[in-house]
Scaffold this active site. Structure first.
Site, PDB file in Angstrom:
ATOM      1  N   ASN A   1       0.863  -1.181   0.000  1.00  0.00           N
ATOM      2  CA  ASN A   1       0.000   0.000   0.000  1.00  0.00           C
ATOM      3  C   ASN A   1       0.900   1.232   0.000  1.00  0.00           C
ATOM      4  O   ASN A   1       1.468   1.588   1.028  1.00  0.00           O
ATOM      5  CB  ASN A   1      -0.889  -0.046   1.259  1.00  0.00           C
ATOM      6  N   TRP A   2       1.025   1.863  -1.149  1.00  0.00           N
ATOM      7  CA  TRP A   2       1.954   2.997  -1.265  1.00  0.00           C
ATOM      8  C   TRP A   2       1.386   4.274  -0.650  1.00  0.00           C
ATOM      9  O   TRP A   2       2.088   5.259  -0.530  1.00  0.00           O
ATOM     10  CB  TRP A   2       2.306   3.240  -2.738  1.00  0.00           C
ATOM     11  N   LYS A   3       0.104   4.252  -0.321  1.00  0.00           N
ATOM     12  CA  LYS A   3      -0.555   5.446   0.246  1.00  0.00           C
ATOM     13  C   LYS A   3      -0.318   6.655  -0.669  1.00  0.00           C
ATOM     14  O   LYS A   3      -0.187   6.476  -1.877  1.00  0.00           O
ATOM     15  CB  LYS A   3      -0.081   5.692   1.678  1.00  0.00           C
TER      16      LYS A   3
ATOM     17  N   HIS B   1      -9.625   1.191   4.961  1.00  0.00           N
ATOM     18  CA  HIS B   1      -8.345   1.390   5.655  1.00  0.00           C
ATOM     19  C   HIS B   1      -8.561   2.330   6.833  1.00  0.00           C
ATOM     20  O   HIS B   1      -9.369   3.258   6.758  1.00  0.00           O
ATOM     21  CB  HIS B   1      -7.319   1.979   4.677  1.00  0.00           C
TER      22      HIS B   1
ATOM     23  N   GLU C   1      -6.960   4.739   7.895  1.00  0.00           N
ATOM     24  CA  GLU C   1      -6.772   6.169   7.574  1.00  0.00           C
ATOM     25  C   GLU C   1      -8.031   6.736   6.911  1.00  0.00           C
ATOM     26  O   GLU C   1      -8.376   7.888   7.116  1.00  0.00           O
ATOM     27  CB  GLU C   1      -5.532   6.346   6.681  1.00  0.00           C
TER      28      GLU C   1
ATOM     29  N   GLU D   1      -5.422  -4.678  10.757  1.00  0.00           N
ATOM     30  CA  GLU D   1      -4.391  -3.672  10.983  1.00  0.00           C
ATOM     31  C   GLU D   1      -4.721  -2.895  12.255  1.00  0.00           C
ATOM     32  O   GLU D   1      -5.516  -1.952  12.225  1.00  0.00           O
ATOM     33  CB  GLU D   1      -4.346  -2.688   9.813  1.00  0.00           C
TER      34      GLU D   1
ATOM     35  N   GLY E   1       2.341   2.375  10.758  1.00  0.00           N
ATOM     36  CA  GLY E   1       3.329   3.439  10.580  1.00  0.00           C
ATOM     37  C   GLY E   1       4.049   3.826  11.859  1.00  0.00           C
ATOM     38  O   GLY E   1       4.764   4.817  11.898  1.00  0.00           O
TER      39      GLY E   1
ATOM     40  N   SER F   1       3.317  -1.956  10.466  1.00  0.00           N
ATOM     41  CA  SER F   1       4.759  -2.032  10.709  1.00  0.00           C
ATOM     42  C   SER F   1       5.376  -3.382  10.328  1.00  0.00           C
ATOM     43  O   SER F   1       6.288  -3.874  10.989  1.00  0.00           O
ATOM     44  CB  SER F   1       5.087  -1.665  12.159  1.00  0.00           C
TER      45      SER F   1
ATOM     46  N   GLY G   1       2.762  -1.160   4.341  1.00  0.00           N
ATOM     47  CA  GLY G   1       2.795   0.255   3.976  1.00  0.00           C
ATOM     48  C   GLY G   1       4.220   0.704   3.698  1.00  0.00           C
ATOM     49  O   GLY G   1       4.765   0.488   2.616  1.00  0.00           O
ATOM     50  N   GLY G   2       4.854   1.309   4.698  1.00  0.00           N
ATOM     51  CA  GLY G   2       6.189   1.904   4.544  1.00  0.00           C
ATOM     52  C   GLY G   2       7.199   1.015   3.827  1.00  0.00           C
ATOM     53  O   GLY G   2       7.897   1.473   2.909  1.00  0.00           O
TER      54      GLY G   2
HETATM   55  P1  PGA Z   1       2.769   0.412   7.688  1.00  0.00           P
HETATM   56  O1  PGA Z   1       1.312   0.642   7.042  1.00  0.00           O
HETATM   57  O2  PGA Z   1       3.286  -0.902   7.138  1.00  0.00           O
HETATM   58  O3  PGA Z   1       3.578   1.587   7.238  1.00  0.00           O
HETATM   59  O4  PGA Z   1       2.586   0.354   9.171  1.00  0.00           O
HETATM   60  C1  PGA Z   1       0.424  -0.425   6.848  1.00  0.00           C
HETATM   61  C2  PGA Z   1      -0.870   0.083   6.272  1.00  0.00           C
HETATM   62  O5  PGA Z   1      -1.340   1.146   6.695  1.00  0.00           O
HETATM   63  O6  PGA Z   1      -1.476  -0.552   5.382  1.00  0.00           O
END
Ligand code: PGA
Length: 256
Positions: A9-11, A94, A96, A164, A170, A210, A231-232
């Site tokens: 997930n590149w956001k 998600h 977010e 999640e 993050g 994470s 994500g990251g």
């Molecule tokens: P993260 O994000 O791996 O940077 O914690 C995961 C996500 O929000 O899908």
């Protein structure tokens, strides 16, 4: 046994050049990957170009969100039918989106229905906040999100669910594999089995929050975890490729 799925997930990151470079790097290294579905979810404007960069590779494409209506006066939104043919998967609900854009379970349910009716594979995200975890509500919160997100949905064959925990996203503070596995089996799998019987056991359950090359092996070693939403670490070719390879190795240990 559900298939192994690893999603990047590149956001709201990358520019076009970086997106193409990432896609080419990951696509080349995982070109002939079997035994795991690898999915990249770039920002909307890069879907088409990233799809082009992945042509000929086993790596799939997904979107990070979509609207539930087919068309209309929804400035700035993207409909399922616009994604159809462009990508295969779509991340929905998600945390977010829930926290920053006020998405409710009811809206997410509408989005899942729209995605399914257009042949897209939804990745339903659920997870508790730190407050909810500390007050002992993690499993019930997650179970409710699954129930409401899937209300009136009959066919879940193309669904994946990502657990999640909000506090792990993050933050560098991943859940322990045992905590994740417990919520995933008791808060998600049990509900899926209650609602969908055997079909519920075939839904891939992904852990997210994470995830990195050092912890993916332990997560993927849990029987109730079938992959990851990253994500990251999905923004770096070598980290993401390692995560995919380690997830696959943990899910399919070499025959002795
Ligand atoms: P993260 O994000 O791996 O940077 O914690 C995961 C996500 O929000 O899908």
């Amino acid at each position: 046994m559900p298939e192994t799925v690893v999603v990047g997930n590149w956001k709201m990151n990358t520019n076009l050049g970086q997106a193409l470079e990432l896609a080419a790097g990951i696509g080349n290294q995982l070109k002939n990957m079997t035994g795991v579905q690898v999915v990249l979810c770039p920002p909307f404007p890069f879907l088409s170009s990233v799809g082009g960069a992945l042509r000929g590779s086993a790596v799939r494409l997904g979107a990070q969100n979509m609207h539930w209506e087919d068309s209309g006066a929804f400035t700035g939104e993207v409909a399922a039918q616009m994604l159809q043919g462009l990508c295969e998967y779509v991340i929905l609900g998600h945390s977010e989106r829930r926290q920053l854009f006020g998405e409710t379970d009811e809206l997410i349910n509408r989005k899942i229905r729209a995605a399914l009716s257009h042949g897209l594979r939804p990745i339903l995200c659920v997870g508790e906040t730190l407050d909810e975890r500390e007050s002992g509500k993690a499993k019930t919160v997650v179970a409710e999100q699954v129930r409401r997100g899937l209300a009136d949905i009959v066919d879940i064959t193309s669904l994946a669910v990502a657990y999640e925990p909000v506090w792990a996203i993050g933050s560098g503070l991943a859940a322990t594999p045992e905590i994740a596995a417990e919520v995933m089996s008791e808060g998600i799998l049990e509900v899926l089995r209650e609602l969908y019987a055997d079909a519920g056991s075939e839904v891939p359950l992904l852990y997210g929050g994470s995830v990195n090359p050092s912890n993916i092996g332990e997560f993927a070693a849990q029987t109730s975890i079938h992959g990851a939403l990253v994500g990251g670490a999905s923004l770096q070719v070598s980290q993401f490729v390692q995560i995919v390879n380690l997830a696959l190795a943990a899910k399919s240990p070499p025959a002795s």
